[in-house]
Design an enzyme around this catalytic site. Sequence first.
Site, mmCIF file in Angstrom:
data_model
loop_
_atom_site.group_PDB
_atom_site.id
_atom_site.type_symbol
_atom_site.label_atom_id
_atom_site.label_comp_id
_atom_site.label_asym_id
_atom_site.label_seq_id
_atom_site.Cartn_x
_atom_site.Cartn_y
_atom_site.Cartn_z
ATOM 1 N N HIS A 1 -54.253 18.023 -0.090
ATOM 2 C CA HIS A 1 -53.988 16.581 0.009
ATOM 3 C C HIS A 1 -55.296 15.837 0.288
ATOM 4 C CE1 HIS A 1 -49.793 17.729 0.125
ATOM 5 N NE2 HIS A 1 -49.409 16.461 0.244
ATOM 6 N N GLN B 1 0.824 -1.209 0.000
ATOM 7 C CA GLN B 1 0.000 0.000 0.000
ATOM 8 C C GLN B 1 0.856 1.257 0.000
ATOM 9 O OE1 GLN B 1 -3.256 -0.329 -0.606
ATOM 10 N NE2 GLN B 1 -2.678 -2.491 -0.684
ATOM 11 N N GLU C 1 -9.492 1.744 4.687
ATOM 12 C CA GLU C 1 -9.890 1.250 3.367
ATOM 13 C C GLU C 1 -9.715 -0.268 3.313
ATOM 14 O OE1 GLU C 1 -8.484 1.855 -1.286
ATOM 15 O OE2 GLU C 1 -7.101 2.268 0.356
ATOM 16 N N HIS C 2 -8.517 -0.735 3.638
ATOM 17 C CA HIS C 2 -8.217 -2.166 3.679
ATOM 18 C C HIS C 2 -7.885 -2.567 5.118
ATOM 19 C CE1 HIS C 2 -6.758 -0.929 -0.433
ATOM 20 N NE2 HIS C 2 -7.537 -1.933 -0.765
ATOM 21 N N ASP D 1 -7.066 -6.471 -4.830
ATOM 22 C CA ASP D 1 -6.684 -5.430 -5.789
ATOM 23 C C ASP D 1 -6.874 -5.891 -7.224
ATOM 24 O OD1 ASP D 1 -5.979 -3.621 -3.837
ATOM 25 O OD2 ASP D 1 -3.844 -4.103 -3.894
ATOM 26 N N HIS E 1 2.038 3.009 -3.295
ATOM 27 C CA HIS E 1 1.182 3.882 -4.096
ATOM 28 C C HIS E 1 1.699 5.313 -4.057
ATOM 29 C CE1 HIS E 1 -2.020 1.256 -5.430
ATOM 30 N NE2 HIS E 1 -2.081 0.714 -4.239
#
Length: 455
Positions: free
Chosen positions: A444, A284, A351-352, A385, A287
């Site tokens: 109504h 990770q 996220e993970h 992934d 990235h």
Amino acid sequence: MSDGSLKIERIDSCHEEFEQQLAGLRHRLSPRGDVVSEESRQRTIEVFGEPLSPAQVVERICQRVREEGIDAVLEYGLLIDQVELDAESLRVSPEEIARAHQQASEEFLQTVRRVRENILQFQAAILHEDVTIQREEGVELTQRYLPVERAGLCIPGGAAAYPSSLLMTAVPAQAAGVKQLVVIAPPTPFGANNPDLLAVCGELGIDEVYRLGGAQGVAALAYGVDGIAPVDIIVGPGNLFVALAKKYVYGEVAIDSIAGPSEVVVIADESTRPAYAAADLLAQAEHAPGASILVSWNAEVLEQTYQQLCRQVVQLSRSDLTIQSLEQYGALVLVEDAEQACEVTNLVAPEHLHIAIDDPQPLLDKIQHAGATFLGNYSPVALGDYVAGPSHVLPTGGTARWAAGLTANTFLKSGSVIRYSQEALRQAAADVQRMAETEGLTAHRASIDVRLEGQ
């Protein structure tokens, strides 16, 4: 790490500043933080003449694109991406896509087809279906699901090529039945000029692709500009500028989630293989930026994993950038026990999440907030992934507390269908009339009364 050791933040639950350090970590990772590369910081100053925050940059870009259209899009492409395009060259031609597909290796295309099938199988299985109930004679109620007509797919392309992100966004959309898919990717060798990415477009039948990235790309999809019709939903991962731009245009269009810079929490105990855990953290961090957080109640495993990080990171092709990510956004967190490890994880809402232990189920039962969870020593995040089937487009920055990852259902809009017979209306009339009177809405009530006249 000139001396061979990584300068990763260490957080110890036994120390007084534990909660403060944890809060600081959460802030750095949140959309309010500043998870951008050093290159992006410098480019901001060059383009805007001042060190604007990412949120300020996004607001300025989106406003100009909305007001000035394609001219602003092309200008920001030149200033930020340093590529000069015109309205015609902005779009990748069908011939370029066809040529990339034709020139792709058969091995690559076979992999793409297998991955597509895995994604399609999973996404089709979880797709919402219409539900109809008959409450009583003459009453039929349906919840109906229909795909959006036009979806914009953001594909990163700054530091690496991501044909996997195209698969993970386009295939769920196709499973939902979306007819028009629009791909934007930066005008770079890793983006819209990447032959592998274009080959996947060809394989999936996507022919509307633009050399366009960043906040200006998101704004163009949301507002529409000359040559690019607006979309109904914008999905896909990206850097912080893309994530904040999606947040900015939400309401003009739908979005999937705030899918910004990548992050992972790895929970480890004595059964964790330190070499495996280190590899997952590095996956990770590379990235760049990417946040990697190790949580354990076993100090020895924490230290062994740290040593593996130092050993493995120097062997990576993106070693310098990965080290920068680890030292800016990484953390080694020592907690009291498994219970506190789950509490910390739920606070981070990653996220993970990789519960990298031999018996992960008891911990999974205590996890409430994570975009995607991987169980055991043989379920690395890389499986999710690339090949497993659930989309890898996931909420980041702590937004997994309330947001979900992208699925085929993200591309569906839901609406109710209500049918009453004359007799069913008559039976329900008194309750409608009473509620209308209570709220003082005489029109109504009148809409009911007029149908009861003469009965």
